[in-house]
Each structure stands twice: as C-alpha cells, then as structure tokens.
Design a protein around this motif. Structure first.
Motif, PDB file in Angstrom:
ATOM      1  N   PRO A  88      46.145   6.418  37.333  1.00  0.00           N
ATOM      2  CA  PRO A  88      45.098   5.529  37.856  1.00  0.00           C
ATOM      3  C   PRO A  88      43.731   5.717  37.184  1.00  0.00           C
ATOM      4  O   PRO A  88      42.937   4.786  37.126  1.00  0.00           O
ATOM      5  CB  PRO A  88      45.041   5.882  39.339  1.00  0.00           C
ATOM      6  CG  PRO A  88      46.425   6.357  39.650  1.00  0.00           C
ATOM      7  CD  PRO A  88      46.840   7.127  38.408  1.00  0.00           C
TER       8      PRO A  88
ATOM      9  N   ARG B 112      47.976   1.403  38.789  1.00  0.00           N
ATOM     10  CA  ARG B 112      48.538   1.935  40.034  1.00  0.00           C
ATOM     11  C   ARG B 112      49.900   2.545  39.749  1.00  0.00           C
ATOM     12  O   ARG B 112      50.635   2.079  38.873  1.00  0.00           O
ATOM     13  CB  ARG B 112      48.627   0.850  41.105  1.00  0.00           C
ATOM     14  CG  ARG B 112      49.584  -0.251  40.799  1.00  0.00           C
ATOM     15  CD  ARG B 112      49.646  -1.294  41.914  1.00  0.00           C
ATOM     16  NE  ARG B 112      50.362  -2.473  41.490  1.00  0.00           N
ATOM     17  CZ  ARG B 112      51.684  -2.578  41.471  1.00  0.00           C
ATOM     18  NH1 ARG B 112      52.443  -1.569  41.851  1.00  0.00           N
ATOM     19  NH2 ARG B 112      52.269  -3.680  41.053  1.00  0.00           N
ATOM     20  N   ARG B 113      50.184   3.608  40.482  1.00  0.00           N
ATOM     21  CA  ARG B 113      51.486   4.263  40.361  1.00  0.00           C
ATOM     22  C   ARG B 113      52.529   3.442  41.102  1.00  0.00           C
ATOM     23  O   ARG B 113      52.235   2.794  42.103  1.00  0.00           O
ATOM     24  CB  ARG B 113      51.443   5.653  40.975  1.00  0.00           C
ATOM     25  CG  ARG B 113      50.681   6.653  40.172  1.00  0.00           C
ATOM     26  CD  ARG B 113      50.880   8.057  40.776  1.00  0.00           C
ATOM     27  NE  ARG B 113      49.953   8.955  40.153  1.00  0.00           N
ATOM     28  CZ  ARG B 113      48.929   9.526  40.771  1.00  0.00           C
ATOM     29  NH1 ARG B 113      48.705   9.311  42.032  1.00  0.00           N
ATOM     30  NH2 ARG B 113      48.130  10.337  40.119  1.00  0.00           N
TER      31      ARG B 113
END
Length: 156
Positions: free
Chosen positions: A25, A37-38
């Motif tokens: 991020p 974003r993961r």
C-alpha cells in the motif's frame, strides 16, 4: 512488449529498503495517481496479491499483481521479489532486487516487461511506453529513497 530497467542507490540498509518496498500500500505514496490495496490471502511471500489502481476517474485502471518469487535480504545476499501482472490493461511481469552495499547503503534495480491492451498499442508504442515507464519508475524510486533515508537513522 515494453521493457525498462531503473536503478536507484539508497543511503539506507537493504533490510529497511526491502521492508518499505514490500509494504504494497505504501507504493501509492510515491507513484503518482496510484492507490494500492492488498488482496485477501498472504500479505507477503509467494502468493501474496495486491492491486494498484492508477489514473483519475474513468481513465483509471486496475493493475492486479501476484508475487511469484520472494527472497528477502539475509546474510548480506541480494534480495529479490518477482510479480506477475494479470490485469485487463497491463499484463506481464516485473521484479526488483535490493543489493546491500558497503556503509549501510543498497542498490535497487526495478525491471518491467509488460504489454498494454489493446496489444497493438504495445506493438507500435513499445519504445514510448518503455521511456514513460522508465521515467515514471525513476521518479517513484527517488521518492521511495528519500522516504527511507529520512526514516532510517544514520549509523556512526
């Protein structure tokens, strides 16, 4: 395919630079118009996934990536991370290495080999895409280096 390589030396230990680079991020802190974003699943190591969304409004696109190789720095060896890009707009592969240097410094090498859809765009615009990618990632890695250098206390 459009290919480019960027090299950046950093006045910080390889471990600190690696930790910053794999904090997915945080890439949005340095890459213009990008939010990362993961994805669900592991946050690091092979199999970790994340999506970089780059652009503004209707001109934004997703760049999903999955880590395929992961070798963190240890015992003064070169660290390496490889990803596969599987998006509708950008696909291909990328990798970076972090090489320890004397004096708590390191060298980051970032490589991309990507195709942009429609594929005809890459075929005709590969040289331009390579130059744009190199310039963009050089700016991004300089910003990352400044952040890590500020956050890492100098050793006597």
């Amino acid at each position: 395919m459009a290919q480019f390589t960027v090299v950046q030396e950093v006045d910080a230990p390889a471990e600190a630079v690696w930790a910053t680079l794999v904090d997915w991020p945080r890439h949005g802190d340095w890459a213009p118009l990008t939010v990362v974003r993961r994805l669900p699943g592991p946050s690091e190591g092979a199999g970790a996934g994340f999506v970089a969304r780059t652009g503004v409004g209707p001109l934004a696109f997703n760049d999903p990536m999955t880590v395929t190789a992961w070798q963190p720095p240890k015992d003064n060896r070169v660290a390496r991370c490889e990803v596969v890009k599987s998006g509708r707009v950008v696909h291909g592969r990328a990798w970076f290495t972090v090489t320890p240097l004397p004096g708590d410094r390191c060298r980051v090498v970032w490589f991309e080999d990507v195709t942009v859809s429609p594929r005809a765009l890459t075929r005709y615009a590969a040289p331009l895409l390579s130059v744009a990618g190199r310039l963009g990632f050089a700016t991004t890695l300089r910003a990352l280096a400044r952040d890590v250098e500020r956050a890492t206390p100098a050793t006597p």
